[in-house]
Design an enzyme around this catalytic site. Sequence first.
Site, mmCIF file in Angstrom:
data_model
loop_
_atom_site.group_PDB
_atom_site.id
_atom_site.type_symbol
_atom_site.label_atom_id
_atom_site.label_comp_id
_atom_site.label_asym_id
_atom_site.label_seq_id
_atom_site.Cartn_x
_atom_site.Cartn_y
_atom_site.Cartn_z
ATOM 1 N N CYS A 98 -0.045 3.937 2.555
ATOM 2 C CA CYS A 98 0.321 3.554 3.929
ATOM 3 C C CYS A 98 1.691 4.119 4.301
ATOM 4 O O CYS A 98 1.930 4.450 5.460
ATOM 5 C CB CYS A 98 0.332 2.036 4.086
ATOM 6 S SG CYS A 98 -1.304 1.282 3.950
ATOM 7 N N CYS A 109 0.832 -1.214 0.000
ATOM 8 C CA CYS A 109 0.000 0.000 0.000
ATOM 9 C C CYS A 109 0.862 1.258 0.000
ATOM 10 O O CYS A 109 1.473 1.587 1.018
ATOM 11 C CB CYS A 109 -0.909 -0.049 1.228
ATOM 12 S SG CYS A 109 -1.729 1.488 1.628
#
Length: 111
Positions: free
Chosen positions: A36, A33
């Site tokens: 993230c 991700c």
Amino acid sequence: MSKGVTTITDAEFETEVLKAEQPVLVYFWASWCGPCQLMSPLMNLAANTYSDRLKVVKIEVDPNPVTVKQYQVEGVPALRLIHGDKILASTEGVIGKDKLISLLDMHLNSN
């Protein structure tokens, strides 16, 4: 002095989060991700700034499906502010520093 952000698993969730004496900010993330990566510095900031009244943990979604399902995480990054068995706040997607601080101040200053 802050302990920083603690990495946990499904097996540790009850002990580290549900049985914690203070509220816990749970950061759901994934290694694949990109957004993230933007949130990681904010988790460190929260852990350091609020160390006297908040615990910050992170849990990777892929190897920990039980907690992900239990807390209805549909996208990462995701945050759940939990105290006992109660969710005080919930977000999904990247949030900025100001929004994070506002969210934490609102819940932690009322405890």
